[in-house]
Design an enzyme around this catalytic site. Sequence first.
Site, short mmCIF file in Angstrom:
data_model
loop_
_atom_site.label_atom_id
_atom_site.label_comp_id
_atom_site.label_asym_id
_atom_site.label_seq_id
_atom_site.Cartn_x
_atom_site.Cartn_y
_atom_site.Cartn_z
N LEU A 8 45.92 54.54 44.06
CA LEU A 8 47.07 55.43 44.32
C LEU A 8 47.91 54.93 45.50
O LEU A 8 48.98 55.44 45.76
CB LEU A 8 46.59 56.86 44.57
CG LEU A 8 45.92 57.53 43.36
CD1 LEU A 8 45.49 58.96 43.71
CD2 LEU A 8 46.85 57.56 42.15
N ARG A 9 47.40 53.94 46.21
CA ARG A 9 48.15 53.24 47.28
C ARG A 9 48.49 54.11 48.49
O ARG A 9 49.21 53.66 49.36
CB ARG A 9 49.45 52.64 46.72
CG ARG A 9 49.29 51.70 45.55
CD ARG A 9 48.46 50.49 45.89
NE ARG A 9 48.52 49.47 44.83
CZ ARG A 9 47.55 48.62 44.59
NH1 ARG A 9 46.45 48.63 45.32
NH2 ARG A 9 47.66 47.72 43.65
N ASN B 140 40.85 50.88 48.72
CA ASN B 140 41.59 49.81 49.42
C ASN B 140 43.00 50.21 49.80
O ASN B 140 43.98 49.58 49.44
CB ASN B 140 41.59 48.52 48.59
CG ASN B 140 42.25 48.68 47.23
OD1 ASN B 140 42.43 49.80 46.76
ND2 ASN B 140 42.62 47.57 46.62
N ASP C 118 36.21 47.98 45.89
CA ASP C 118 37.05 47.41 44.83
C ASP C 118 38.34 46.78 45.36
O ASP C 118 38.99 47.29 46.26
CB ASP C 118 37.43 48.46 43.80
CG ASP C 118 38.26 47.85 42.68
OD1 ASP C 118 37.69 47.11 41.88
OD2 ASP C 118 39.47 48.10 42.65
N HIS D 152 35.73 47.30 35.79
CA HIS D 152 36.50 46.38 34.92
C HIS D 152 35.71 45.16 34.44
O HIS D 152 36.09 44.02 34.67
CB HIS D 152 37.79 45.93 35.60
CG HIS D 152 37.68 45.58 37.06
ND1 HIS D 152 36.78 44.67 37.55
CD2 HIS D 152 38.37 46.03 38.14
CE1 HIS D 152 36.93 44.58 38.86
NE2 HIS D 152 37.88 45.38 39.24
N ASP E 31 42.26 50.67 35.79
CA ASP E 31 42.51 49.85 36.98
C ASP E 31 44.01 49.85 37.31
O ASP E 31 44.58 48.81 37.66
CB ASP E 31 41.98 48.43 36.82
CG ASP E 31 41.94 47.68 38.15
OD1 ASP E 31 42.20 48.29 39.20
OD2 ASP E 31 41.66 46.46 38.13
N HIS F 40 52.32 47.64 41.81
CA HIS F 40 52.95 46.69 42.74
C HIS F 40 54.45 46.78 42.56
O HIS F 40 54.94 47.02 41.45
CB HIS F 40 52.48 45.26 42.46
CG HIS F 40 51.05 45.01 42.80
ND1 HIS F 40 50.57 45.09 44.10
CD2 HIS F 40 49.99 44.72 42.02
CE1 HIS F 40 49.26 44.84 44.08
NE2 HIS F 40 48.88 44.62 42.84
#
Lengths: 316, 473
Positions: free
Chosen positions: B100-101, B131, B189, B269, B344, B348
């Site tokens: 989800l950034r 991350n 991940d 994945h 996944d 970007h």
Amino acid sequence: MTAASPVRWTREDLLGIAELSPGEIELVLDTAESFREVGERPIKKVPTLRGKTVVNLFFESSTRTRSSFEIAEKRLSADNLNFSASSSALAKGESLVDTALNLQAMAPDLIVIRHAHAGAPHLLARKLKAGVINAGDGAHEHPTQALLDAYTIRRHKGRLAGLKVAIVGDIEHSRVVRSNIHLLTKMGARVTVAGPRTMMPVGIERLGVEVAHTLAEAVRGADVIMMLRIQLERQGRMAIPSIKEYFELFGLTSARLAGAADDVIIMHPGPMNRGVEIASEVADGPYSVILEQVTHGVSVRMAVLYLLSGVHEETA
Amino acid sequence: MAATTTTAAAGPGAPSGRLLIANGRLIDPSQGLDGAHDLLIEDGVVAAVLDREEVPGAGERRDAGERRERHEAGERRDLAVLDASGLVVAPGLIDMHVHLREPGQEYKETVATGTMAAAAGGFTAVACMANTDPVNDNRSVTEHILAEARRHGYARVHPIGAVSKQLAGLELAEIGEMIRAGAVAVSDDGRPVMNAELMRRALLYARHFDVPVIQHAEDLDLSGKGVMHEGEWSTRLGLAGIPGAAEDVMVARDLLLLEDTGGRYHVAHLSTARSLELVRRARRQELPVTCEVTPHHLLLTDEEVARTVFSTQCKMKPPLRSERDRQALLAGLADGTVDAIASDHAPHHADEKDVEFDLAPFGILGLETTLGLCLDRLVRPGVVSLSRLVELLSTGPARVLRLPGGTLRPGSLADVTLFDPEGEVTVAAGAFLSRSRNTPFDGWKLKGRPVATMVGGRRIELPRRATPLEPAV
């Protein structure tokens, strides 16, 4: 081209050999033949590309290829402009696409690009109206090198079909290999690649070549032997233990030429590492055509520039 | 139970009142149901699954009104009815692997836009990776994500905490605190847990909280500078390859560790035939291992990089693998080895992807394409049944993460997905509700379309700006 010619050149870009037909390859080689004579004149210039603008965009250092393109452009009377990695905006953090769009705004006709990353010329070609010539992209393709190699072979052997060509060295990281494999197999030559297993890319045989793991096996019966530069900096330290050991296994010496065809020619795309992949006695010896390759590079690049410029269409 | 309705946020609370989702084909693998059933929801909870065939006068066509009267007998009269004719009614879909950034990379995605994309794609819940920037390696970040989800979420959000502090792979993160704050699993991940000793410790420590350790299985030495699968196509394109072995050796190592530690281990994945076979064999030994696969690894191969002439939309980790690997994954879906399909979803910015292949970031979106792709390319050709697909997208991930959803059993949360298996759409990245556009599936024509989601009985209303999957013209 005239209607009698079997193949018309319709491409706006030269990105690789993989997509070319045998007819297109022959057309380039035949066109190069007609330009060869220009280089032998006292005044080495024709007005063919007068008024055309060619940009040489070299993101990776290159002496031979870049000079060759520059001379070819000048002999065709094109206006040319050079960008290199150190002077370009790329060094200032500009993206390739932005650099390209800025160049586009100045309306060049052709862009010659050398880039460390595979696919960079293809990215440019998608964004730009100008024709794009790939002068080497990563380990992918180097089409004008393969064309000049083929031209050189044809000058010596009169043909490509049926020849046995051995390519020896770091197959994995070589764009010259890939373009040569595509070209030579399309034209009916038999290609054997050889080198340490640690420098042999997975699935290379799927490109239609034989794989040899000793130099002797590769050289046996070869009409053409192409040696490749060993680039330790590309390998890290895991592919070969030392240059010394590499030379012992795969370095080309006079003694190791035994078994090749009597009229074998030795080629190298340069730059050479004497004493690493090739001994001086071979590089400078009677079978070597290494400097001829450089000479023919100019004719072949003139042909490519001419065909891509569309001039032949305008005057047809 | 790690996740509860209080930690799994999805906007405002459950509505009161009753809703009948009528006339649909109800599929719930958790109860072995697939047929003509209506779903009665009361106060945000499943009240009953009503069999249309068994009611008096079965066989005779009735309209929703008649049924409404029947259900209302002796009860309150505020029953709303949703006509689901032609639609599948399934337990809410769960994407157990998304990015989800937020916090830190809100220009790519936020909790709000990511869950919007989830809802548009038919998902009622997502599990988001750690991350972020700062990394979700402590409870304050976990709490922040959950607070954002409560305020702006269009789907439930289940944070996954980091295994190691800063994802550095050196020391354990405060797993217990994150789990207490609402995290449902741990994973580094984006990176693997490379250090075998740290992985061993993580498996042991995570047992205290009964959560899975999710591994991004990649030996970084073997993947090196690779940007695509190592094989014929990387050789043709001159791109550095990532061998399948980079994944396989990691899965093999972890399974050996798991034999000693116990606990729960989940392969994120999973992309190779050999890794799948390792998981299959471990299952036979009854090791507590589960795995997920992505739609892109099921539908595309490394050849796609060549076909698209170096399109960076084909660049992700693990890379698109060989046709042989792809076929093995399809077999793994069918034979039950695969527990979940997860996207996944890795947003970007367009500028980041519009560069040389080597320089582009790894990752593609998935939330808004997964269901359509699976319906069109997995169910329609008969790779899996519709019921198995619902299992892979809902019941399976709920089981792996021990989430409250994944079922329509009476008494469970009324998280429901309605989709039209016949609805035709063309994927239009430009109309995505995600903040990003990076997908290799732009322009694909698909049969199978999400129609609505309900979270805790509440129908999720999306902004009108765009339909995520525009109807085909």
